[in-house]
Design a protein around this motif. Structure first.
Motif, mmCIF file in Angstrom:
data_model
loop_
_atom_site.group_PDB
_atom_site.id
_atom_site.type_symbol
_atom_site.label_atom_id
_atom_site.label_comp_id
_atom_site.label_asym_id
_atom_site.label_seq_id
_atom_site.Cartn_x
_atom_site.Cartn_y
_atom_site.Cartn_z
ATOM 1 N N ARG A 56 0.835 -1.220 0.000
ATOM 2 C CA ARG A 56 0.000 0.000 0.000
ATOM 3 C C ARG A 56 0.864 1.262 0.000
ATOM 4 N N ALA B 58 2.146 1.802 -3.497
ATOM 5 C CA ALA B 58 1.075 2.298 -4.361
ATOM 6 C C ALA B 58 0.790 3.770 -4.052
ATOM 7 N N ASP B 59 0.747 4.127 -2.787
ATOM 8 C CA ASP B 59 0.501 5.518 -2.406
ATOM 9 C C ASP B 59 1.609 6.445 -2.886
ATOM 10 N N ALA C 201 -2.133 -4.132 -4.927
ATOM 11 C CA ALA C 201 -2.311 -2.812 -4.317
ATOM 12 C C ALA C 201 -2.385 -1.725 -5.393
ATOM 13 N N ASN D 155 -5.799 -2.029 -7.201
ATOM 14 C CA ASN D 155 -6.892 -1.534 -6.355
ATOM 15 C C ASN D 155 -6.849 -0.017 -6.183
ATOM 16 N N ARG D 156 -5.661 0.541 -6.028
ATOM 17 C CA ARG D 156 -5.512 1.980 -5.798
ATOM 18 C C ARG D 156 -5.759 2.787 -7.073
#
Length: 191
Positions: free
Chosen positions: A30, A33-34, A58, A61-62
């Protein structure tokens, strides 16, 4: 659990290529991805070395409005990930040939906003690492992001500062085995 066992078996057989003792944690995935930041609809995010696919998932989904493309050089990982995530193109090949992989998919470097890497760059041959980093630089436009995680920020900083990039941010992830650091590099203009 099967993914973890598969990862461990591949790590035992291909230690230098895998470069880890366990798959990436969800927290690490995550955070990577962020670190991509904002990505316009329809843009492309390339993942290098997806392994068991935790970061791939991730990213998918992101950024459901983007195309995530994964480049994997381990045939067993590539095959399993393609079966697990059929909506994500998994390209079996080397990360040093990103332009050719984009051509193969009918995409251009102008569409690429980020390259996210789980490659064990510190354990790979330095000639190959330079080729991979050059390939990343070729496909990213100025302002594009190169996200890399490492288990040793000091060794990475001492040996592998990517030419043509500046360090944007770093974040330590303690909830990973072993703990990792996510480095976010930003492509400089004119390099």
């Amino acid at each position: 659990m099967r993914q973890a066992f598969h990862f461990l078996s591949q790590a035992a057989v291909n230690w230098r290529q895998t470069g880890a003792i366990a798959p990436s944690s969800r927290r690490l995935a995550r955070t990577m991805a962020d670190a991509v930041g904002e990505a316009p609809s329809g843009s492309v995010i390339i993942e290098l070395g997806p392994g068991s696919g935790c970061v791939t998932e991730a990213l998918h989904n992101r950024f459901p409005h983007c195309r995530v493309i994964a480049i994997e050089n381990n045939a067993s990982f590539a095959e399993r990930l393609a079966a697990r995530m059929p909506s994500v193109p998994i390209i079996y090949g080397c990360a040093s040939a990103l332009s050719a992989h984009l051509d193969h998919t009918g995409l251009t470097s102008k569409e690429v906003v980020a390259v996210v890497s789980g490659l064990p760059l510190l354990s790979l041959d330095p000639v190959l690492v330079n080729s991979i980093l050059s390939s990343v630089r070729q496909v990213l436009q100025p302002g594009g992001r190169f996200i890399q995680f490492t288990y040793s920020e000091r060794a990475f900083s001492n040996r592998l500062t990517p030419t043509g990039f500046r360090l944007g941010s770093r974040r330590r992830i303690w909830l990973n085995v072993p703990p990792a650091v996510v480095l976010s590099f930003i492509r400089n203009p004119g390099t």
